[in-house]
Motif scaffolding. Structure first.
Motif, PDB file in Angstrom:
ATOM      1  N   TYR A  98       0.791  -1.116   0.101  1.00  0.00           N
ATOM      2  CA  TYR A  98       0.053  -0.012  -0.025  1.00  0.00           C
ATOM      3  C   TYR A  98       0.868   1.187   0.122  1.00  0.00           C
ATOM      4  N   ASN A  99       0.178   2.148  -0.464  1.00  0.00           N
ATOM      5  CA  ASN A  99       1.081   3.677  -0.186  1.00  0.00           C
ATOM      6  C   ASN A  99       0.066   4.697   0.300  1.00  0.00           C
ATOM      7  N   LYS A 100       0.460   5.696   0.950  1.00  0.00           N
ATOM      8  CA  LYS A 100      -0.123   6.940   1.583  1.00  0.00           C
ATOM      9  C   LYS A 100      -1.082   7.349   0.683  1.00  0.00           C
ATOM     10  N   PRO A 101      -0.879   8.177  -0.812  1.00  0.00           N
ATOM     11  CA  PRO A 101      -1.894   8.488  -1.585  1.00  0.00           C
ATOM     12  C   PRO A 101      -2.901   7.509  -2.017  1.00  0.00           C
ATOM     13  N   GLN A 102      -2.577   6.315  -2.114  1.00  0.00           N
ATOM     14  CA  GLN A 102      -3.451   5.158  -2.551  1.00  0.00           C
ATOM     15  C   GLN A 102      -4.609   5.101  -1.628  1.00  0.00           C
ATOM     16  N   ALA A 103      -4.255   5.086  -0.288  1.00  0.00           N
ATOM     17  CA  ALA A 103      -5.344   4.681   0.759  1.00  0.00           C
ATOM     18  C   ALA A 103      -6.234   5.968   0.913  1.00  0.00           C
ATOM     19  N   GLU A 104      -5.544   7.349   0.681  1.00  0.00           N
ATOM     20  CA  GLU A 104      -6.498   8.344   0.591  1.00  0.00           C
ATOM     21  C   GLU A 104      -7.399   8.545  -0.456  1.00  0.00           C
ATOM     22  N   PHE A 105      -7.035   8.289  -1.592  1.00  0.00           N
ATOM     23  CA  PHE A 105      -7.526   8.279  -2.775  1.00  0.00           C
ATOM     24  C   PHE A 105      -8.746   7.272  -2.738  1.00  0.00           C
ATOM     25  N   ALA A 106      -8.357   5.947  -2.285  1.00  0.00           N
ATOM     26  CA  ALA A 106      -9.410   4.967  -2.384  1.00  0.00           C
ATOM     27  C   ALA A 106     -10.428   5.299  -1.522  1.00  0.00           C
ATOM     28  N   GLU A 107     -10.128   5.938  -0.245  1.00  0.00           N
ATOM     29  CA  GLU A 107     -11.153   6.100   0.802  1.00  0.00           C
ATOM     30  C   GLU A 107     -12.079   7.296   0.086  1.00  0.00           C
ATOM     31  N   LEU A 108     -11.638   8.459  -0.498  1.00  0.00           N
ATOM     32  CA  LEU A 108     -12.558   9.392  -0.958  1.00  0.00           C
ATOM     33  C   LEU A 108     -13.066   9.133  -2.146  1.00  0.00           C
ATOM     34  N   LEU A 109     -12.550   8.454  -2.885  1.00  0.00           N
ATOM     35  CA  LEU A 109     -13.194   8.010  -4.286  1.00  0.00           C
ATOM     36  C   LEU A 109     -14.399   6.785  -4.089  1.00  0.00           C
ATOM     37  N   THR A 110     -14.256   5.989  -3.199  1.00  0.00           N
ATOM     38  CA  THR A 110     -15.331   5.044  -2.738  1.00  0.00           C
ATOM     39  C   THR A 110     -16.605   6.030  -2.022  1.00  0.00           C
ATOM     40  N   GLY A 114     -20.243   5.957  -4.030  1.00  0.00           N
ATOM     41  CA  GLY A 114     -21.447   5.007  -3.583  1.00  0.00           C
ATOM     42  C   GLY A 114     -20.763   3.600  -3.576  1.00  0.00           C
ATOM     43  N   MET A 115     -19.720   3.067  -4.001  1.00  0.00           N
ATOM     44  CA  MET A 115     -19.111   1.838  -4.057  1.00  0.00           C
ATOM     45  C   MET A 115     -18.190   1.651  -2.636  1.00  0.00           C
ATOM     46  N   SER A 279      -6.906   5.275 -14.076  1.00  0.00           N
ATOM     47  CA  SER A 279      -8.301   4.647 -14.323  1.00  0.00           C
ATOM     48  C   SER A 279      -8.572   3.770 -13.226  1.00  0.00           C
ATOM     49  N   ALA A 280      -9.942   3.375 -13.020  1.00  0.00           N
ATOM     50  CA  ALA A 280     -10.370   2.701 -11.716  1.00  0.00           C
ATOM     51  C   ALA A 280     -11.388   1.961 -12.101  1.00  0.00           C
ATOM     52  N   MET A 281     -11.413   0.701 -11.403  1.00  0.00           N
ATOM     53  CA  MET A 281     -12.589  -0.106 -11.350  1.00  0.00           C
ATOM     54  C   MET A 281     -13.123  -0.194  -9.993  1.00  0.00           C
ATOM     55  N   LEU A 282     -14.556  -0.034 -10.006  1.00  0.00           N
ATOM     56  CA  LEU A 282     -14.935   0.056  -8.274  1.00  0.00           C
ATOM     57  C   LEU A 282     -16.074  -0.979  -8.262  1.00  0.00           C
ATOM     58  N   THR A 283     -16.292  -1.451  -7.039  1.00  0.00           N
ATOM     59  CA  THR A 283     -17.296  -2.668  -7.044  1.00  0.00           C
ATOM     60  C   THR A 283     -17.978  -2.529  -5.700  1.00  0.00           C
ATOM     61  N   LYS A 284     -19.058  -3.049  -5.318  1.00  0.00           N
ATOM     62  CA  LYS A 284     -19.463  -3.450  -4.177  1.00  0.00           C
ATOM     63  C   LYS A 284     -18.841  -4.378  -3.244  1.00  0.00           C
ATOM     64  N   GLU A 285     -19.246  -4.511  -2.095  1.00  0.00           N
ATOM     65  CA  GLU A 285     -18.394  -5.386  -1.138  1.00  0.00           C
ATOM     66  C   GLU A 285     -18.684  -6.747  -1.573  1.00  0.00           C
ATOM     67  N   ALA A 308      -2.041  12.503  -8.057  1.00  0.00           N
ATOM     68  CA  ALA A 308      -2.743  13.106  -9.122  1.00  0.00           C
ATOM     69  C   ALA A 308      -4.408  12.781  -9.163  1.00  0.00           C
ATOM     70  N   GLY A 309      -4.774  11.719  -8.902  1.00  0.00           N
ATOM     71  CA  GLY A 309      -6.120  11.252  -8.603  1.00  0.00           C
ATOM     72  C   GLY A 309      -6.957  11.952  -7.571  1.00  0.00           C
ATOM     73  N   LEU A 310      -6.104  11.889  -6.474  1.00  0.00           N
ATOM     74  CA  LEU A 310      -6.645  12.563  -5.342  1.00  0.00           C
ATOM     75  C   LEU A 310      -6.781  14.155  -5.350  1.00  0.00           C
ATOM     76  N   ALA A 311      -5.726  14.572  -6.001  1.00  0.00           N
ATOM     77  CA  ALA A 311      -5.717  16.030  -6.090  1.00  0.00           C
ATOM     78  C   ALA A 311      -7.021  16.623  -6.969  1.00  0.00           C
ATOM     79  N   VAL A 312      -7.058  15.624  -8.308  1.00  0.00           N
ATOM     80  CA  VAL A 312      -8.131  16.066  -9.113  1.00  0.00           C
ATOM     81  C   VAL A 312      -9.505  15.902  -8.465  1.00  0.00           C
ATOM     82  N   LEU A 313      -9.723  14.771  -7.852  1.00  0.00           N
ATOM     83  CA  LEU A 313     -10.920  14.752  -7.282  1.00  0.00           C
ATOM     84  C   LEU A 313     -11.179  15.732  -6.170  1.00  0.00           C
TER      85      LEU A 313
END
Length: 418
Positions: A98-110, A114-115, A279-285, A308-313
């Protein structure tokens, strides 16, 4: 070590003013870049906001937006800052951590989508491949090995061999045979045809909510409601390809929010990185089904992309650019409809800042070329369709300038009827 600036020294040549720089660059490009598309004889060099500039200093008002990629315009400050700061900390750690911006971006994007879970990669085609893999995993585990995906005619899902097979472009059918099997194509907005295509081998239905490459054609609400019912009835997955429509393009953060119908899998690309490949693929639990080794990739979740993705979102949310897309899209659409009363353009359509209109058969490429010569970039999606997808930061004065140039081009290309 000192450099001796003598005739023929490469160091000297590098600092000389380049003679006919554009011609040299064009020669290099044509001699060494693999031919895959017909491109105009210009070299883009820099961009700022809504503008692109070539090596001859010509300016272009950009209403293509990198094919709906440059959601924040060209070279946005927030992206520059995010990449610079992250490059100074960590560029790549391997997908095994894992890396720091990945964890932060994943949390915000989900949270905003709504995924529940997300897999990050670099291109829309990869995100869609991931969705197909996940759907087939679901089929293997829960549907007795079902593997077929129903997609739509005139659709576009990417350029890998599998996604070309998923895509419903008739002109692609003979290319690169044999194709990847397991994809069934049905007409858009024909629920009976889709229902008839469902068999014991079906594991998913994959659709674009607005077919962008196909000419900007939207799914009807009744049709999408019917697809959701079919999927629920048979336990198959509903995949929304929002590579082009996601992240504010249609006037809401996600196009599915216009319908109030949620997917099981959602794919994103293009605007998610505002120009950085992401890019990203999101899904439900319940569909978090992959086992170690099922899916991966060297650059998945790479720190630079995540930053980049975190800053853009964050910027999209802070400036409410989805609302701006809705507002400016209505204005632009009305202006285009005004032109339709004076010139031979028709069927002005689309939502938000993903719009299109039709011109007489074969005229779209000529109109796009004329606009470019006048300093406006628009896209001829096919021989009859012009597609428009500017950055989400577009303002009314940009639209006014765009309409003025477009009208000039229309006047040059067609007989004035007003």
């Amino acid at each position: 070590m000192s450099l001796s600036f003598s005739p023929g020294n490469p160091a000297l040549e590098s600092v000389k003013p380049a003679a006919n720089r554009t011609a040299k660059l064009l020669s290099a490009a044509k001699n060494h870049i693999l031919f895959t598309a017909n491109r105009p004889d210009i070299i883009m060099e820099k961009g700022e906001g809504m503008m692109l500039y070539d090596t001859d200093g010509n300016a272009y008002l950009d209403f293509i937006g990198g094919w709906a990629v440059n959601c924040l315009g060209h070279s946005p400050a927030v992206l520059q800052q995010a990449l610079a700061e992250q490059a100074g900390e960590l560029v790549h750690a391997s997908p095994g951590f894992y890396n720091k911006p990945q964890a932060e971006f994943a949390e915000l994007l989900t949270q905003v989508s709504g995924m529940d879970k997300v897999f990050f990669t670099s291109t829309g085609a990869e995100a869609n491949e991931s969705a197909v893999k996940l759907a087939r995993k679901h089929g293997a585990l829960h549907l007795n090995g079902a593997y077929e995906i129903i997609t739509l005619t005139n659709s576009f899902h990417g350029r890998t061999l599998a996604m070309m097979s998923a895509t419903g472009k008739s002109q692609w059918e003979p290319l690169f045979a044999p194709k990847v099997n397991g994809f069934v194509h049905v007409p858009i907005n024909d629920l009976d045809a889709c229902f008839a295509a469902v068999t014991n081998n079906t594991c998913a239905i994959m659709v674009e909510l607005v077919q962008g490459e196909g000419g900007v054609h939207a799914l009807s609400e009744a049709y999408l409601y019917g697809l959701r019912k079919i999927c629920d009835m048979y336990g198959i997955l509903l995949i929304f390809d929002e590579v082009q429509t996601g992240l504010g393009r249609t006037g809401k953060l996600f196009a599915y929010q216009h319908y109030g119908i949620a997917p099981d899998i959602l794919t994103l690309g293009k605007g998610i990185g505002a120009g950085f490949p992401l890019s990203a693929m999101l899904t439900k639990e319940p569909f978090d089904l992959f086992e170690p080794g099922d899916q991966g990739g060297t650059y998945t979740g790479q720190p630079l992309g995540m930053a980049a993705g975190l800053a853009v979102l964050r910027e999209l949310l802070k400036r409410d650019l989805a609302a701006n897309a809705e507002k400016q899209g209505r204005y632009l659409k009305a202006e285009l409809e005004g032109l339709a009363s004076r010139y031979p353009i028709s069927n002005v359509r689309g939502i938000g800042l993903l719009l299109a209109f039709d011109v007489p058969s074969g005229a779209a490429p000529k109109l796009a070329e004329t606009c470019m010569r006048l300093g406006l970039l628009i896209n001829a999606a096919n021989a009859v369709t012009i597609r428009i997808m500017p950055a989400l930061i577009v303002e009314p004065h940009h639209i006014d300038e765009m309409i003025a140039i477009l009208e000039d081009a229309l006047h040059q290309c067609f007989m004035h009827v007003g």
